[in-house]
Design a protein around this motif. Structure first.
Motif: not given
Length: 84
Positions: A1-10
């Motif tokens: 299953m793919p992974s996602v990284t979310v940066r700069n979340v307030p």
């Protein structure tokens, strides 16, 4: 299953997700998966196959009538497109 990284979340968004996850009794990661799935798969979307099956039930198609539709479909594989 793919992974996602979310940066700069307030910070306030992260805090709100953490609270929402706690309210639902799951991890932040599980909450994020639920939020993403809800965003791309809205519950009110129309599923064409389900809609057609419902119409068939309403008009009470017989097995013989339904078989007519099954025989009409062309089941040969599609040819590859040629761009030459």
């Amino acid at each position: 299953m793919p992974s996602v990284t979310v940066r700069n979340v307030p910070d306030e968004v992260h805090r709100a997700i953490r609270v929402r996850a706690a309210q639902h009794g799951r991890s932040i990661e599980a909450e994020m998966r639920d939020i993403l799935e809800s965003a791309v798969k809205p519950q009110g979307r129309v599923k064409l196959g389900s809609m057609l099956a419902e119409i068939g039930r309403k008009v009470r198609l017989t097995e013989e009538e339904f078989a007519v539709f099954e025989g009409v479909r062309d089941k040969t594989p599609a040819r590859a497109a040629s761009f030459e």
